[in-house]
Scaffold this active site. Structure first.
Site, short mmCIF file in Angstrom:
data_model
loop_
_atom_site.label_atom_id
_atom_site.label_comp_id
_atom_site.label_asym_id
_atom_site.label_seq_id
_atom_site.Cartn_x
_atom_site.Cartn_y
_atom_site.Cartn_z
N ASP A 129 47.02 42.47 53.27
CA ASP A 129 45.71 42.53 52.60
C ASP A 129 45.42 43.97 52.23
O ASP A 129 45.94 44.90 52.85
CB ASP A 129 44.59 42.02 53.52
N CYS A 176 52.55 39.96 31.31
CA CYS A 176 51.63 39.25 32.20
C CYS A 176 50.98 38.08 31.46
O CYS A 176 50.61 38.20 30.29
CB CYS A 176 50.55 40.22 32.71
N HIS A 191 43.07 40.83 36.48
CA HIS A 191 44.46 41.20 36.18
C HIS A 191 45.17 41.74 37.41
O HIS A 191 46.30 41.33 37.71
CB HIS A 191 44.52 42.23 35.05
N CYS A 247 45.14 39.27 30.09
CA CYS A 247 46.20 39.67 29.16
C CYS A 247 46.40 38.66 28.03
O CYS A 247 46.84 39.03 26.94
CB CYS A 247 47.51 39.88 29.93
N CYS A 271 48.17 36.47 32.71
CA CYS A 271 46.84 36.23 33.29
C CYS A 271 45.80 36.04 32.19
O CYS A 271 46.05 36.33 31.01
CB CYS A 271 46.44 37.38 34.22
N ASP A 283 38.70 40.21 59.56
CA ASP A 283 39.13 41.31 60.42
C ASP A 283 38.08 41.50 61.52
O ASP A 283 37.00 40.91 61.47
CB ASP A 283 39.35 42.59 59.62
#
Length: 378
Positions: free
Chosen positions: A267, A305, A336, A310, A307, A93
């Protein structure tokens, strides 16, 4: 041209776009959520973990890297990609948002902004040319022009002056850009909640023919219906053959709403910031894992989930880590939350490809609780 946009499909149900952005450091699918790595790192995450969760592009912050360690050091290291060991695309940015939000004492003039360092109090000056020089030295694939970031709400008169200044700064940014062949510079459309100013800002910037365009000044406290109204006015004006980026937006409902309105890139620090407070995004809404009711809950944060967190750890364990300020706990909740949003965008892209994003939104909002009087939002 440093980057190109490939439109693959438009969803028949909603008009959302499925595409790819091609950059010098590889391509990324759109719509895409970009994790924020403010100081050349996504807080608590390694680059390898980001690759593992399929983060295809990340964002870093021009203002913060200018102050620490300094763009000269990053340049000497071979640029931001080598400095942080990340070989996928990077967007920086302009630093404008930080200049306007972190400094309580600032003076805006045509040349740029006089303000004080948010940590040391040192007097500093930031201009479109300075923002370009820093970003050229940092070496990201995508850079942003310096714009003025007005507060919400702002009067029409103030916003009109701000839009005109942002347009002039955009042209100065473009003229100061030294690496057009390998770094793409995006213009930023401003105008607050005022439709005619949004249209004016868009037309001003389109005349400069940037390789991509962002919509700024949203998710700054305005109601979500105002944000959606602004998107419906603005995105149809934006070129269909270039990327469209909605800055600073990362709540699950806004990602879906934004994609439906033609946005390609998003974002936000939201998923990483709330993770450090023990707040998790789940398929059933917000879960504050530090709460006492999870002390003996040995189920994963989100049973739907897959991931790393998890698959391996319970709510009880993560709660224990968070409440004892163990860094591993912050890593697990951050992993997560980022995985959740990246997976959500994968589901959005699949829904677009199958012409059912409207149905997907309805089902997701129902399960997440966004359709209830007091949604479990962030």
């Amino acid at each position: 041209m440093a980057i190109t946009y490939e439109l693959i499909k438009t969803c028949k149900q909603t008009g959302a776009r499925l595409g790819k952005v091609h950059t010098p450091h590889g391509s990324f699918d759109t719509p895409m959520f970009m994790p924020v790595g403010t100081l050349a790192t996504v807080k608590t995450m390694s680059p390898e973990e980001l690759v593992e969760m399929n983060a295809q592009i990340i964002l870093s912050n021009t203002y913060h890297l200018w102050l620490r360690p300094g763009e000269d050091i990053v340049k000497e290291a071979g640029g931001l990609h080598k400095f942080m060991n990340w070989d996928r695309p990077i967007l920086t940015d302009s630093g404008g948002f930080q200049v306007f939000s972190l400094s309580k004492i600032r003076e805006i003039e045509e040349e740029g902004v006089h303000f004080r360092h948010h940590l040391s109090g040192e007097k500093l000056f930031f201009s479109p040319e300075k923002a370009m020089q820093i970003q050229n030295d940092l070496g990201p694939d995508i850079m942003m022009v310096l714009d003025e970031c007005p507060p919400y709400p702002a009067s029409y008169e103030y916003m009109e002056k701000s839009v005109n200044r942002t347009s002039r700064w955009a042209e100065r940014s473009l003229n100061a850009h030294q690496r057009k062949s390998d770094q793409a510079l995006f213009g930023i459309i401003q105008g607050g909640e005022y439709s005619d100013l949004r249209k004016q800002s868009a037309q001003d910037l389109l005349s400069l023919d940037f390789p991509g365009y962002a919509i700024g000044g949203l998710s700054v406290g305005e109601p979500k219906d105002i944000m959606n109204d602004v998107l419906e006015v603005t995105t149809p004006i934006m070129p269909s053959n270039k990327p469209r980026y909605l800055m600073g937006v990362g709540s699950p409902d806004s990602l879906i709403d934004g994609a439906i309105r033609g946005i390609d890139m998003f974002d936000c620090v939201l998923p990483t910031r709330i993770a450090r407070n023990g707040t998790c995004m789940t398929s059933n809404g917000r879960l504050v894992v530090r709460n006492a009711k999870y002390a003996r809950d040995f189920s994963p944060i989100d049973e739907n989930c897959s991931c790393y967190t998890c698959k391996n750890y319970s709510r009880a364990y993560v709660r224990h880590l968070i409440n004892t300020n163990e860094i591993f706990g912050f890593r697990l909740t951050t992993y997560h939350n980022l995985y959740f949003l990246l997976e959500l965008m994968e589901q959005v892209r699949t829904a677009i490809s199958e012409d059912r994003l409207g149905d997907f939104k309805e089902a997701f909002f129902e399960q997440y609780g966004f359709n209830k009087p007091n949604p479990r939002n962030f």
